[in-house]
Design an enzyme around this catalytic site. Sequence first.
Site, short mmCIF file in Angstrom:
data_model
loop_
_atom_site.label_atom_id
_atom_site.label_comp_id
_atom_site.label_asym_id
_atom_site.label_seq_id
_atom_site.Cartn_x
_atom_site.Cartn_y
_atom_site.Cartn_z
N TYR A 156 0.97 -1.35 -0.28
CA TYR A 156 0.29 0.08 0.33
C TYR A 156 0.74 1.23 -0.24
CZ TYR A 156 -4.13 2.47 0.56
OH TYR A 156 -5.46 2.77 0.30
N LYS A 163 -3.15 9.00 2.49
CA LYS A 163 -4.53 8.41 2.98
C LYS A 163 -3.93 9.16 4.87
CE LYS A 163 -7.07 6.16 -0.06
NZ LYS A 163 -8.14 7.46 -0.43
P1 NAP Z 1 -12.40 3.57 -8.45
O1 NAP Z 1 -13.33 3.02 -8.71
O2 NAP Z 1 -10.91 3.35 -9.46
O3 NAP Z 1 -12.15 5.38 -8.10
C1 NAP Z 1 -11.18 5.97 -7.96
C2 NAP Z 1 -11.10 7.04 -8.67
O4 NAP Z 1 -10.36 8.35 -9.06
C3 NAP Z 1 -11.78 7.03 -10.86
O5 NAP Z 1 -13.20 6.84 -10.38
C4 NAP Z 1 -10.20 7.53 -10.51
O6 NAP Z 1 -10.52 8.77 -12.20
C5 NAP Z 1 -10.50 8.33 -9.94
N1 NAP Z 1 -9.11 9.45 -10.09
C6 NAP Z 1 -7.99 9.14 -10.00
N2 NAP Z 1 -7.15 10.17 -10.30
C7 NAP Z 1 -8.02 11.22 -10.32
C8 NAP Z 1 -8.02 12.07 -10.68
N3 NAP Z 1 -6.38 12.81 -11.27
N4 NAP Z 1 -8.68 13.47 -10.81
C9 NAP Z 1 -9.70 12.63 -10.63
N5 NAP Z 1 -10.25 11.74 -9.98
C10 NAP Z 1 -9.58 10.84 -10.51
O7 NAP Z 1 -11.70 2.91 -7.29
P2 NAP Z 1 -12.64 2.57 -5.68
O8 NAP Z 1 -11.64 1.11 -4.90
O9 NAP Z 1 -13.39 2.81 -5.69
O10 NAP Z 1 -12.01 3.99 -4.55
C11 NAP Z 1 -12.39 5.33 -4.95
C12 NAP Z 1 -12.09 5.94 -2.90
O11 NAP Z 1 -11.88 4.75 -2.02
C13 NAP Z 1 -10.50 5.73 -3.12
O12 NAP Z 1 -10.11 6.82 -2.28
C14 NAP Z 1 -10.12 4.84 -2.66
O13 NAP Z 1 -8.73 4.53 -1.87
C15 NAP Z 1 -10.51 4.57 -1.68
N6 NAP Z 1 -10.86 3.05 -0.94
C16 NAP Z 1 -11.00 2.14 -1.34
C17 NAP Z 1 -11.02 0.88 -1.12
C18 NAP Z 1 -11.02 -0.20 -2.18
O14 NAP Z 1 -10.53 -1.83 -1.86
N7 NAP Z 1 -11.11 -0.36 -2.98
C19 NAP Z 1 -10.75 0.65 0.54
C20 NAP Z 1 -10.62 1.69 1.29
C21 NAP Z 1 -11.08 3.18 0.82
P3 NAP Z 1 -9.72 7.16 -13.21
O15 NAP Z 1 -10.12 5.80 -13.21
O16 NAP Z 1 -9.95 7.84 -14.59
O17 NAP Z 1 -8.39 7.41 -12.24
#
Ligand code: NAP
Length: 256
Positions: A156, A163
Amino acid sequence: MQLLEGKKAAIFGVANERSIAWAIAEAFHSEGAELAFTYAGEVLEKRVRPLAESVGSKIILPCDVTKDEEVEKVFADLRETWGGLDILIHAIAFANKEDLANPYVQTSRAGFHLAMDVSAYSLIALAQRAAPLMEGRGGAMVTLTYMGSERVVPNYNVMGVAKAALEASVRYLAHDLGPKGIRVNAISAGPIRTLAAAGISDFKAMLHHVAERAPLKRNIDAEEVGKTALYLCSDWGSAVTGEVLHVDAGYNIMGM
Ligand code: NAP
């Protein structure tokens, strides 16, 4: 009366139907909120637009959070169309793939800056423009974080450090915006299979590890995060601010 009836929510971070932000959007829609969405590029627009339209959204805007002019335009459009804002969802993170696979000690300056900018600073960039639209309405902001901020989770890496900064930002923003009646919280979600998660090396092992050791003996799903966001952004969470709420089947409480 629905929980979010008459409320206007801007959702940043839907990439596809597996996105945590999408699960939050569905939960909000089911409780009567009006929704606006942003997407981070033309490719994503093709995926986000049909999803947004399926929940009746008329505001679908481009926004790369590293570009101030795009962020500015989103909030100018929201002001013009809605005249105000009640809820901001920040579900955005990014780090270079090699920084999520190589040892943390090898993190480059550029990789560190990028992860920090997209994953941590972006909340400040959005909050400072959302807050004026929320004044007098009792607004709520929620961001997404992960336990890799508190403890070492192999691979990570720089994202854990970003984070940690994000969670500290939640507390400082809650302090700044509290007098205006605006609440700022984070949800620390357990691992969920999404596009972003696919970038983390050996993500499958993380899922397996949690399901074996968490008190609830299972992983979580995005819908459960959606319901928690609903609690935090509705009147049910009216006295909660500056909090990092774990939605992880209890995994974080374990010592051994
Ligand atoms: P996700 O569907 O891939 O969402 C991540 C989003 O961030 C995507 O829409 C991505 O767009 C966007 N992003 C990245 N760079 C960007 C930029 N420069 N400007 C605007 N948007 C941008 O994955 P997710 O897991 O749902 O993630 C959402 C949040 O939850 C994140 O903060 C992640 O760290 C957090 N989270 C996830 C998990 C997990 O296990 N999945 C656990 C805890 C926390 P692009 O695809 O265009 O890059």
